[in-house]
Motif scaffolding. Sequence first.
Motif, PDB file in Angstrom:
ATOM      1  N   GLY A 425       0.804  -1.222   0.000  1.00 49.33           N
ATOM      2  CA  GLY A 425       0.000   0.000   0.000  1.00 49.33           C
ATOM      3  C   GLY A 425       0.825   1.253   0.000  1.00 49.33           C
ATOM      4  O   GLY A 425       0.383   2.280   0.527  1.00 49.33           O
ATOM      5  N   LEU A 426       2.025   1.197  -0.588  1.00 48.38           N
ATOM      6  CA  LEU A 426       2.887   2.375  -0.632  1.00 48.38           C
ATOM      7  C   LEU A 426       3.071   2.931  -2.035  1.00 48.38           C
ATOM      8  O   LEU A 426       3.567   4.044  -2.202  1.00 48.38           O
ATOM      9  N   GLY A 427       2.706   2.169  -3.045  1.00 48.64           N
ATOM     10  CA  GLY A 427       2.982   2.574  -4.423  1.00 48.64           C
ATOM     11  C   GLY A 427       2.339   3.901  -4.794  1.00 48.64           C
ATOM     12  O   GLY A 427       3.012   4.828  -5.259  1.00 48.64           O
ATOM     13  N   LEU A 428       1.027   4.030  -4.597  1.00 50.05           N
ATOM     14  CA  LEU A 428       0.340   5.278  -4.945  1.00 50.05           C
ATOM     15  C   LEU A 428       0.775   6.419  -4.038  1.00 50.05           C
ATOM     16  O   LEU A 428       0.857   7.570  -4.477  1.00 50.05           O
ATOM     17  N   ALA A 429       1.046   6.113  -2.747  1.00 49.31           N
ATOM     18  CA  ALA A 429       1.503   7.166  -1.830  1.00 49.31           C
ATOM     19  C   ALA A 429       2.846   7.728  -2.270  1.00 49.31           C
ATOM     20  O   ALA A 429       3.085   8.943  -2.247  1.00 49.31           O
ATOM     21  N   ILE A 430       3.748   6.842  -2.698  1.00 50.76           N
ATOM     22  CA  ILE A 430       5.060   7.309  -3.183  1.00 50.76           C
ATOM     23  C   ILE A 430       4.882   8.114  -4.466  1.00 50.76           C
ATOM     24  O   ILE A 430       5.510   9.156  -4.653  1.00 50.76           O
ATOM     25  N   ALA A 431       3.994   7.621  -5.351  1.00 47.31           N
ATOM     26  CA  ALA A 431       3.759   8.344  -6.610  1.00 47.31           C
ATOM     27  C   ALA A 431       3.221   9.755  -6.339  1.00 47.31           C
ATOM     28  O   ALA A 431       3.664  10.728  -6.959  1.00 47.31           O
ATOM     29  N   ARG A 432       2.271   9.883  -5.420  1.00 51.53           N
ATOM     30  CA  ARG A 432       1.744  11.210  -5.123  1.00 51.53           C
ATOM     31  C   ARG A 432       2.812  12.102  -4.492  1.00 51.53           C
ATOM     32  O   ARG A 432       2.900  13.290  -4.801  1.00 51.53           O
ATOM     33  N   GLY A 439       6.008  19.784  -7.738  1.00 54.85           N
ATOM     34  CA  GLY A 439       5.013  20.849  -7.898  1.00 54.85           C
ATOM     35  C   GLY A 439       3.783  20.409  -8.657  1.00 54.85           C
ATOM     36  O   GLY A 439       3.037  21.250  -9.168  1.00 54.85           O
ATOM     37  N   GLY A 440       3.549  19.092  -8.759  1.00 51.89           N
ATOM     38  CA  GLY A 440       2.415  18.573  -9.515  1.00 51.89           C
ATOM     39  C   GLY A 440       1.337  17.996  -8.615  1.00 51.89           C
ATOM     40  O   GLY A 440       1.372  18.151  -7.390  1.00 51.89           O
ATOM     41  N   GLN A 441       0.400  17.307  -9.242  1.00 57.23           N
ATOM     42  CA  GLN A 441      -0.722  16.701  -8.518  1.00 57.23           C
ATOM     43  C   GLN A 441      -1.005  15.322  -9.086  1.00 57.23           C
ATOM     44  O   GLN A 441      -0.825  15.084 -10.287  1.00 57.23           O
ATOM     45  N   LEU A 442      -1.464  14.440  -8.194  1.00 55.66           N
ATOM     46  CA  LEU A 442      -1.841  13.089  -8.616  1.00 55.66           C
ATOM     47  C   LEU A 442      -3.250  12.830  -8.091  1.00 55.66           C
ATOM     48  O   LEU A 442      -3.505  12.966  -6.900  1.00 55.66           O
ATOM     49  N   THR A 443      -4.156  12.459  -8.977  1.00 60.18           N
ATOM     50  CA  THR A 443      -5.546  12.193  -8.584  1.00 60.18           C
ATOM     51  C   THR A 443      -6.033  10.911  -9.217  1.00 60.18           C
ATOM     52  O   THR A 443      -5.516  10.471 -10.263  1.00 60.18           O
ATOM     53  N   SER A 457      -4.503  10.319 -12.886  1.00 57.03           N
ATOM     54  CA  SER A 457      -4.134  11.531 -13.610  1.00 57.03           C
ATOM     55  C   SER A 457      -2.982  12.211 -12.902  1.00 57.03           C
ATOM     56  O   SER A 457      -3.042  12.490 -11.705  1.00 57.03           O
ATOM     57  N   LEU A 458      -1.921  12.475 -13.648  1.00 59.01           N
ATOM     58  CA  LEU A 458      -0.742  13.179 -13.124  1.00 59.01           C
ATOM     59  C   LEU A 458      -0.611  14.502 -13.861  1.00 59.01           C
ATOM     60  O   LEU A 458      -0.624  14.542 -15.091  1.00 59.01           O
ATOM     61  N   TRP A 459      -0.486  15.595 -13.094  1.00 59.01           N
ATOM     62  CA  TRP A 459      -0.239  16.906 -13.703  1.00 59.01           C
ATOM     63  C   TRP A 459       1.111  17.424 -13.233  1.00 59.01           C
ATOM     64  O   TRP A 459       1.406  17.432 -12.031  1.00 59.01           O
ATOM     65  N   LEU A 460       1.937  17.834 -14.188  1.00 64.15           N
ATOM     66  CA  LEU A 460       3.250  18.409 -13.876  1.00 64.15           C
ATOM     67  C   LEU A 460       3.343  19.782 -14.527  1.00 64.15           C
ATOM     68  O   LEU A 460       2.858  19.983 -15.639  1.00 64.15           O
ATOM     69  N   PRO A 461       3.963  20.739 -13.834  1.00 61.00           N
ATOM     70  CA  PRO A 461       4.063  22.097 -14.391  1.00 61.00           C
ATOM     71  C   PRO A 461       5.033  22.157 -15.560  1.00 61.00           C
ATOM     72  O   PRO A 461       5.962  21.356 -15.669  1.00 61.00           O
ATOM     73  N   HIS A 462       4.770  23.132 -16.425  1.00 60.61           N
ATOM     74  CA  HIS A 462       5.647  23.365 -17.558  1.00 60.61           C
ATOM     75  C   HIS A 462       7.036  23.793 -17.075  1.00 60.61           C
ATOM     76  O   HIS A 462       7.211  24.229 -15.929  1.00 60.61           O
ATOM     77  N   LEU A 463       7.985  23.691 -17.954  1.00 64.28           N
ATOM     78  CA  LEU A 463       9.375  24.021 -17.621  1.00 64.28           C
ATOM     79  C   LEU A 463       9.502  25.436 -17.062  1.00 64.28           C
ATOM     80  O   LEU A 463      10.328  25.699 -16.177  1.00 64.28           O
ATOM     81  N   ILE A 465       7.447  27.082 -15.252  1.00 64.64           N
ATOM     82  CA  ILE A 465       6.784  27.270 -13.964  1.00 64.64           C
ATOM     83  C   ILE A 465       7.657  26.679 -12.878  1.00 64.64           C
ATOM     84  O   ILE A 465       8.039  25.521 -12.933  1.00 64.64           O
ATOM     85  N   ARG A 466       7.967  27.497 -11.880  1.00 63.73           N
ATOM     86  CA  ARG A 466       8.763  27.009 -10.764  1.00 63.73           C
ATOM     87  C   ARG A 466       7.864  26.927  -9.544  1.00 63.73           C
ATOM     88  O   ARG A 466       7.278  27.899  -9.107  1.00 63.73           O
ATOM     89  N   SER A 467       7.728  25.762  -9.014  1.00 66.59           N
ATOM     90  CA  SER A 467       6.885  25.584  -7.827  1.00 66.59           C
ATOM     91  C   SER A 467       7.686  25.853  -6.572  1.00 66.59           C
ATOM     92  O   SER A 467       8.871  25.571  -6.481  1.00 66.59           O
ATOM     93  N   ARG A 468       7.009  26.405  -5.580  1.00 66.64           N
ATOM     94  CA  ARG A 468       7.672  26.679  -4.296  1.00 66.64           C
ATOM     95  C   ARG A 468       8.055  25.382  -3.582  1.00 66.64           C
ATOM     96  O   ARG A 468       9.000  25.349  -2.810  1.00 66.64           O
ATOM     97  N   ASP A 469       7.275  24.317  -3.821  1.00 70.17           N
ATOM     98  CA  ASP A 469       7.549  23.063  -3.127  1.00 70.17           C
ATOM     99  C   ASP A 469       8.446  22.151  -3.943  1.00 70.17           C
ATOM    100  O   ASP A 469       8.584  20.979  -3.649  1.00 70.17           O
ATOM    101  N   TYR A 470       9.053  22.740  -4.970  1.00 71.98           N
ATOM    102  CA  TYR A 470       9.865  21.901  -5.830  1.00 71.98           C
ATOM    103  C   TYR A 470      11.109  21.462  -5.086  1.00 71.98           C
ATOM    104  O   TYR A 470      11.491  22.005  -4.056  1.00 71.98           O
ATOM    105  N   LEU A 471      11.729  20.432  -5.636  1.00 73.25           N
ATOM    106  CA  LEU A 471      12.923  19.870  -4.980  1.00 73.25           C
ATOM    107  C   LEU A 471      13.966  20.927  -4.702  1.00 73.25           C
ATOM    108  O   LEU A 471      14.216  21.760  -5.526  1.00 73.25           O
TER     109      LEU A 471
END
Length: 471
Positions: A425-432, A439-443, A457-463, A465-471
Amino acid sequence: MSLTRTLTLLVTSTVLLFALIAATLSYIESNHELEELFDAELAQSTRIVQGLVRHLADTQSLELLSQTLSETLALPLDKDVESQADNGEILPGGAGHKYEKKLAFEVWTPDRTPLLDTLKADDTEGLTPGYSWAESRGYNWRTFTLQDPATDFWIRTAQREDIREELSQELALGNVLPLLVALPLLLLAAGAAIHIGFRPLRRLEQPIRHMAPERIHPLDDRQAPKEVAGLVQAVNSLLKRLNLALERERRFSADAAHELRTPLAALRLNLEKAWDKDPQQFQPLIQSVDRMTHLVEQMLLLNRVDSGAGFSPQNHDLSGIIEQSIADVTPLALKKHIEPVLHNDAGQALVSCHDALINTLMRSLLANAIQYSPQHTRIETRLEASGNGYHVTVCDQGPGIATADRERALSRFVRLDQRHGGGAGLGLAIARRIAELHGGQLTLNARPDGQPGLCVSLWLPHLSIRSRDYL
C-alpha cells in the motif's frame, strides 16, 4: 477576527469618537464666540450713533436732527434692490451688503420723543440700558440700549436674531468642515499605516507557509519587529526540535530498512536452495520474502523521497520518460496479454524534473494498472498539454476504485483489496509524494468513457513554472 481588522476597527472608532467630540465642542465654542462678537459689534454701532447724536444735538433743532438721522441711518434700499440682495451678499452697484438691512436704529429724546425709529418695536415704555430682546415685524431682535449722559438721549441698536444665527452657523461650520473633510482621509491613512505596520509579520508568514517537512529551517529574526522577536525565537526553537525529531525518525526508518535488506537477501538465497528439494513447500516462503523485500525497497525509496536528499531537477522531455517507463513494464504486461498503448497529444513536453523519480512514478502507475487489469485488455496512457503544464493519464480496465475510497487509496499503507497483489500500500503514496515534490498533482478518477476501470491523472508544471515546493 484578525488582528488587522481589530486594530482597524479600534482606531476607526476612536478617531470617529474624538473627531465627533472635537467637532461638537468646536461648533459650540465658535457659536459662543461669534455671539460675543456680534454683541460687541452691536454695542459699538450704538456708540457710533451716540457720537453722531451728541455732535448734532448742539447745532441742530430736533426736527432737523430727526431728518439728518433718517437720511444717515435709515435703510436706503427700495424693494427691488432688497429682493436682489436676498440672492447675494453684495448689493448691486456696490450699494452695500445684504445684511445691512437687518440692522435697525432708534433714537429718543430724554422725554421719550422718537427722532429715529427703523425698528418699529412697541416696547419703548420700559427702556433699560444694556442688552435685551425685542419683537418687530415677526422677527426677534437682539438690542443694545444706552442713554447718553451728555444729552440724556436714548439710543438703541437692534440686530435680527435669525441673521445672527445664520452667520454664526456658517462661520462655525466653516471651522468644523475642514475636520469633517479630512476625517475620511485620516481613516484611510490609519488603515494604510496598520497594513504597512503588519508587513514584517506577513514576511515572516511566507517561509512558514511554504516550509516542507524535509526542509525545516529557522525564521530570519532580523526581519521580526521587537514586539514579536520573542515569539519568533520560540518558533525557531520549536522548529529546531521538530526538525531533529523528524530527522531521527527518517534515520531510524532508513537504517531499519537498510539493515533488513541483507538478511532478507540471505534468507531468499537459502530458500532458493531448499526450493530445489521441495518446491511446493518453499514457494510460498519465497513469495513472502519477495513481498518483504519489495516493502523494504519501497520504504527506502519513500525515505529518500521524503528527505529530498540527492535529487536535483533537470530539463527533460516528459514523453521520453513515459516511453521508457512503458518499455520497462512491457514484459510484465505481456505475461498477462495486456497491451500498453501511448497517445502523445502534446508532442515534446519539457518539464524540470528528476527523470529517475518520474520514471519510478510512471512505472508504479503502470504496474498497478497491469496488476488490476484482466487479461487481453489495454492500458492506455495519454499525454496532453493542459494550462501551464502537462497531463498524463493512465487508464486501465480493472475493477476501479469507488469515489469515496479514492483519496484514502493515496494514503500510505492502505490496501483497499487484500485479494490482489502483494504490495504494502505504498505505491500510490510514493507516486503522489513524487508528484508533489515536482510541484504537480496526482488524482484518481473514473474512466471518461464510463467503462469499468480507473484513470490515474498526473499533472506536472511546464518548464517555465517554478513551484515553491519543488525539490
